[in-house]
Enzyme design. Structure first.
Site, PDB file in Angstrom:
ATOM      1  N   GLY A  91      18.321  26.536  82.987  1.00 54.01           N
ATOM      2  CA  GLY A  91      16.994  26.316  82.272  1.00 54.01           C
ATOM      3  C   GLY A  91      16.712  27.783  82.039  1.00 54.01           C
ATOM      4  N   ARG A  92      16.978  28.339  80.790  1.00 57.72           N
ATOM      5  CA  ARG A  92      16.534  29.906  80.545  1.00 57.72           C
ATOM      6  C   ARG A  92      14.949  29.862  80.250  1.00 57.72           C
ATOM      7  NH1 ARG A  92      18.580  34.612  78.584  1.00 57.72           N
ATOM      8  NH2 ARG A  92      20.291  34.248  79.180  1.00 57.72           N
ATOM      9  N   ARG A 101      18.282  28.784 102.801  1.00 62.08           N
ATOM     10  CA  ARG A 101      19.486  29.172 102.044  1.00 62.08           C
ATOM     11  C   ARG A 101      19.663  28.608 100.720  1.00 62.08           C
ATOM     12  NH1 ARG A 101      20.914  30.736 106.723  1.00 62.08           N
ATOM     13  NH2 ARG A 101      22.502  30.105 107.727  1.00 62.08           N
ATOM     14  N   ARG A 121      16.180  23.379 107.774  1.00 63.74           N
ATOM     15  CA  ARG A 121      16.102  24.482 106.813  1.00 63.74           C
ATOM     16  C   ARG A 121      15.415  24.144 105.691  1.00 63.74           C
ATOM     17  NH1 ARG A 121      22.763  25.771 107.270  1.00 63.74           N
ATOM     18  NH2 ARG A 121      22.824  27.112 108.884  1.00 63.74           N
ATOM     19  N   THR A 150      21.906  20.455  73.719  1.00 59.99           N
ATOM     20  CA  THR A 150      21.788  21.595  74.802  1.00 59.99           C
ATOM     21  C   THR A 150      21.658  20.778  76.034  1.00 59.99           C
ATOM     22  OG1 THR A 150      20.249  23.156  75.977  1.00 59.99           O
ATOM     23  CG2 THR A 150      19.287  22.136  74.007  1.00 59.99           C
ATOM     24  N   ARG A 205      27.130  21.698  83.528  1.00 62.27           N
ATOM     25  CA  ARG A 205      27.465  21.472  82.152  1.00 62.27           C
ATOM     26  C   ARG A 205      28.929  21.031  82.225  1.00 62.27           C
ATOM     27  NH1 ARG A 205      26.440  27.283  79.543  1.00 62.27           N
ATOM     28  NH2 ARG A 205      28.352  27.302  79.061  1.00 62.27           N
ATOM     29  N   ASP A 211      19.672  22.174  78.329  1.00 62.34           N
ATOM     30  CA  ASP A 211      18.380  22.506  78.807  1.00 62.34           C
ATOM     31  C   ASP A 211      17.181  21.628  77.936  1.00 62.34           C
ATOM     32  OD1 ASP A 211      19.693  24.423  80.118  1.00 62.34           O
ATOM     33  OD2 ASP A 211      18.960  26.127  78.749  1.00 62.34           O
TER      34      ASP A 211
HETATM   35  O1  F6P Z   1      22.821  26.080  77.329  1.00 60.67           O
HETATM   36  C1  F6P Z   1      21.861  26.779  77.894  1.00 60.67           C
HETATM   37  C2  F6P Z   1      22.149  27.277  79.273  1.00 60.67           C
HETATM   38  O2  F6P Z   1      22.739  26.278  79.955  1.00 60.67           O
HETATM   39  C3  F6P Z   1      21.122  27.966  79.892  1.00 60.67           C
HETATM   40  O3  F6P Z   1      20.225  27.144  80.697  1.00 60.67           O
HETATM   41  C4  F6P Z   1      21.845  29.232  80.579  1.00 60.67           C
HETATM   42  O4  F6P Z   1      21.248  30.396  80.683  1.00 60.67           O
HETATM   43  C5  F6P Z   1      23.093  29.362  79.642  1.00 60.67           C
HETATM   44  O5  F6P Z   1      23.488  28.205  79.094  1.00 60.67           O
HETATM   45  C6  F6P Z   1      24.262  30.101  80.459  1.00 60.67           C
HETATM   46  O6  F6P Z   1      25.434  29.935  79.498  1.00 60.67           O
HETATM   47  P1  F6P Z   1      26.709  30.967  79.528  1.00 60.67           P
HETATM   48  O7  F6P Z   1      27.098  31.076  81.132  1.00 60.67           O
HETATM   49  O8  F6P Z   1      27.834  30.075  78.859  1.00 60.67           O
HETATM   50  O9  F6P Z   1      26.304  32.261  79.145  1.00 60.67           O
END
Ligand code: F6P
Length: 336
Positions: A165-166, A260, A157, A120, A269, A122
């Site tokens: 980062g969920r 902004r 600005r 991951t 990713r 994250d």
């Molecule tokens: O893999 C984790 C992550 O990068 C999270 O931070 C993010 O919320 C998610 O993937 C978004 O993934 P997708 O756009 O594929 O749903």
């Protein structure tokens, strides 16, 4: 041996390096590697691709995954999974993925010979000190912050940079520290918008005419909710995104400084992995193949300190690997 391999969940720089390492390691022991397309989805649909040594040429620096990926779960179709293991006479399966993929791997490992590889950007999986893909994501975010510095400075600005980062703010923390951000906002610590605005103003009162705020997509104000896109992902979780633009408006109103937002999104990713991630992913791939050969099923291979170790698959999803209060407090010294 006949060994399956799949990549599930969000893509991640270094996935191809893992696949390549598995195939190269298997080549030395005459094992056959069968790729399943699109994570557990390929097991359900019986979508396979033979992974001979020729198939992996040139994939080391490539982002994404040559096997494709999905967030489909196999847990509701255990009979189909069993059928697939039998049909393909699989002696082992290497499942490369994050929370969802490894949760399923752990459940299925009760009945099938499965080894996991944690993945991951994250960096929020437990049982491992670091996941491949994280270094690349941080480098991409840091490069973006460096670039935004000069444009923020030229226009006086405040620039808000929203990163992924969920549940954990590792990308925000590391990219923010490396990029010299003034404020870093993470899911682990809900923020007070007035305090953030004050920090921006304090910096301006010291004669610096611009500010950089780094925010993780999962960060939220103390008395507010997560900002989402109002839609769900295939796992039924709210699609995150938008906190950067929320901050843009709130900070401009409170500070009077032009503000902004920039959302880095999937740029973090995509593309080629850093050298660090290529090496880590290659080591994990090789160790995963050796773990299958040793019959270390129900385990994942994980970076612990500087070594690759075998840890129970259950450990990967036991809890989220988040930033401690102590680490966040220490980071304060470098902000503002
Ligand atoms: O893999 C984790 C992550 O990068 C999270 O931070 C993010 O919320 C998610 O993937 C978004 O993934 P997708 O756009 O594929 O749903």
């Amino acid at each position: 041996m006949r060994i399956g391999i799949l990549t599930g969940g969000g893509d991640c720089p270094g996935l191809n390096a893992v696949i390549r390492a598995v195939v190269r390691s298997a080549y030395l022991t005459d094992d056959e590697i069968i790729g399943f397309r699109d994570g557990w989805g390929g097991v359900l649909d019986d979508a396979t691709v033979p992974l001979g040594i020729d198939r992996i040429a040139g994939i080391l620096p490539r982002g994404g995954t040559i096997l494709g990926t999905s967030r489909r779960s196999a847990l509701e179709h255990r009979d189909v999974v069993a059928q697939r293991f039998a049909e393909h006479r699989l002696d082992g399966m290497i499942a490369i993925g994050g929370n969802g993929t490894l949760f399923a791997a752990n459940e299925l490992a009760a009945d099938h010979p499965i080894v996991g590889v944690p993945k991951t950007i994250d960096n929020d999986l437990s049982g491992t000190d670091r996941t491949f893909g994280f270094d690349t994501a941080v480098q991409i975010a840091c490069d973006a912050i460096d670039r935004l510095h000069t444009t923020a400075e030229s226009h006086y600005r405040t620039l808000v940079v929203e990163v992924m980062g969920r549940n954990a703010g590792w990308i925000a923390l590391h990219a923010g520290l490396a990029g010299g951000a003034d404020v870093i906002l993470v899911p682990e610590r809900p923020f007070d918008i007035d305090e953030v605005a004050e920090r921006v103003l304090r910096r301006r009162s010291r004669g610096r005419s611009f500010s950089i705020v780094v925010v993780a997509e999962g960060a939220a104000p103390k008395d507010g909710d997560l900002v989402t896109k109002g839609r769900l992902d295939p796992l039924g979780r709210p699609l995150l995104g938008g906190i950067g633009h929320w901050l843009e408006q709130e900070l401009e109103e409170r500070t009077g400084a032009e503000t902004r937002a920039v959302v880095l999104g999937h740029v973090q990713r995509g593309g080629t992995p850093t050298a660090y991630d290529r090496v880590l992913a290659s080591r994990l791939g090789q160790h995963a193949h050796l773990a299958v050969r040793d019959g270390a099923f129900g385990h994942m291979v994980a970076l612990r300190g500087s070594s690759i170790e075998r840890v129970p698959l259950a450990d990967a999803t036991a809890h989220l690997h988040t930033i401690s209060d102590e680490e966040l407090d220490l980071a304060e010294a470098f902000l503002g």
